[in-house]
Design an enzyme around this catalytic site. Structure first.
Site, short mmCIF file in Angstrom:
data_model
loop_
_atom_site.label_atom_id
_atom_site.label_comp_id
_atom_site.label_asym_id
_atom_site.label_seq_id
_atom_site.Cartn_x
_atom_site.Cartn_y
_atom_site.Cartn_z
N LYS A 1 -55.88 37.64 35.66
CA LYS A 1 -55.17 36.37 35.79
C LYS A 1 -56.08 35.19 35.46
O LYS A 1 -55.61 34.15 34.97
CB LYS A 1 -54.57 36.26 37.18
CG LYS A 1 -53.45 37.27 37.41
CD LYS A 1 -52.93 37.27 38.83
CE LYS A 1 -51.83 38.33 38.98
NZ LYS A 1 -51.28 38.40 40.34
N SER B 1 -47.10 37.95 44.20
CA SER B 1 -48.39 37.29 44.00
C SER B 1 -48.32 35.83 43.58
O SER B 1 -49.34 35.15 43.55
CB SER B 1 -49.23 38.07 42.98
OG SER B 1 -48.62 38.03 41.70
#
Length: 351
Positions: free
Chosen positions: A288, A243
């Site tokens: 995040k 990611s």
């Protein structure tokens, strides 16, 4: 008169302590996740011949994950940014801890390589390739591939046709129907072998369209030697998975070009990237965002993949609004989208 109560109080305290410890040791068939960190990439990445000086910073973002215990399970109920995931969504039924960490390492390694390629291609720097085949990183339990293949197997041919990349493998496996058979040439422990596999429908939990069949190979990775000029090094990290690809690519690009494209801002984000610079979806976008906000990011890049019902961008934007951050969430589908946004940024006068 109160002296006899002290041993009783001490005993109760020890019982409570033992109970708390026990609740934090028992492993449940779930994983617990929460916002991780936003880590600056300048110190992690070095392109030869550049000083890597930046007024701002590019930052990857992470999600902390661990096996859930009863305490973690209860703790997750106290915040919408702590999640509980069923074990089968994280790892295969028969996948060991070692298998899982090796898969995450392979995905990270492939992500870093794709990030380098995308950045070098965008910057017009030199890249050369030597392909070996496609690595098996994850298999769907119960489907045909899980019975014959192993993590780390290298697929080199499909029905005699050489297979250089993961994209080629997926293309060669399209168009088959149930009970069709395909022959894969696979290298394991440096020894080639032929494997015949049938096609079957995917399990319901994978939510594949009705009628589609496959072998059950998940997240294949292109195995190749790639040479970059100038050379580039990414330091080893405990962070796994693919990611961080987009953010790696932006940091590498910034070191390849003369100007500082951060313009003095702290810029975080997430998203996989392939060697053509296409940004893909990830998990934990909202978590995040929380990590990036805590690190003082001004902007956050989030994948906005076509065809998704709810994109990472939408999830990230909702999270940003929910926590009341001034950080701006930027949708991207390619590295070019991110670079175009950065080109239009004015210099940060406060940097």
């Amino acid at each position: 008169m109160n002296e006899p109560r002290k041993p009783l109080i001490r005993k109760r305290y020890l019982i409570v302590l033992a109970l708390v410890l026990l609740l934090n040791v028992i492993k449940l068939p779930y994983y617990y996740s929460q916002p991780g960190i936003a880590q600056e990439l300048n110190d992690m990445i070095t392109v030869e011949g550049t000083n890597g000086v930046e007024e701002g910073a590019f930052m990857l973002t992470t999600v902390e994950m661990a096996r859930a215990t009863p305490l973690y399970y209860v703790w997750s109920l106290l915040s919408s940014y702590r999640h509980i995931l069923p074990e089968e969504q994280v790892r295969g039924t028969d996948e060991t801890d070692s298998d899982y960490h090796e898969r995450q390492r392979l995905l990270m390694s492939n992500s870093q390589e794709n990030a380098k390629i995308a950045a070098y291609e965008q910057a017009g720097a030199e890249v050369t390739y030597e392909y070996r085949g496609v690595l098996v990183t994850n298999l769907i339990e119960g489907m045909p591939a899980s019975k014959e293949l192993r993590t780390g197997d290298l697929i080199t041919e499909v029905n005699g046709t050489p297979t250089h990349t993961a994209e080629e493998l997926l293309e060669l496996l399209e168009g088959y129907s149930k009970d069709d058979v395909v022959t894969l040439t696979v290298t394991r422990n440096e020894e080639p072998r032929s494997v015949e596999l049938a096609f079957e429908p995917f399990p319901e939990e994978y939510e594949v369209e009705e009628g589609r069949v496959g072998l059950g190979i998940l997240s294949p990775v292109t195995d190749r030697d790639v040479t970059f000029s100038p050379g580039v090094t990414i330091n080893e990290t405990d962070i796994g998975g693919p990611s961080a690809g987009l953010m790696y690519s932006l940091e590498i690009y910034n070191q390849l070009v003369d100007e500082d494209i951060t313009h003095g801002y702290r810029i975080a984000g997430t998203g996989t990237i392939n060697d053509e610079g296409i940004v893909g979806p990830i998990g934990g976008a909202s978590q995040k965002v929380v990590a990036a906000d805590k690190a003082g990011a001004k902007y956050f890049f989030a994948p906005d993949a076509n065809g998704q019902n709810e994109t990472n961008y939408e999830e990230a934007k909702h999270a940003a609004e929910d926590i009341g951050t001034d950080m701006q969430v930027i949708p991207v589908q390619t590295i070019e989208d991110a670079l175009r946004f950065l080109e239009e940024l004015p210099d940060n006068k406060e940097a």
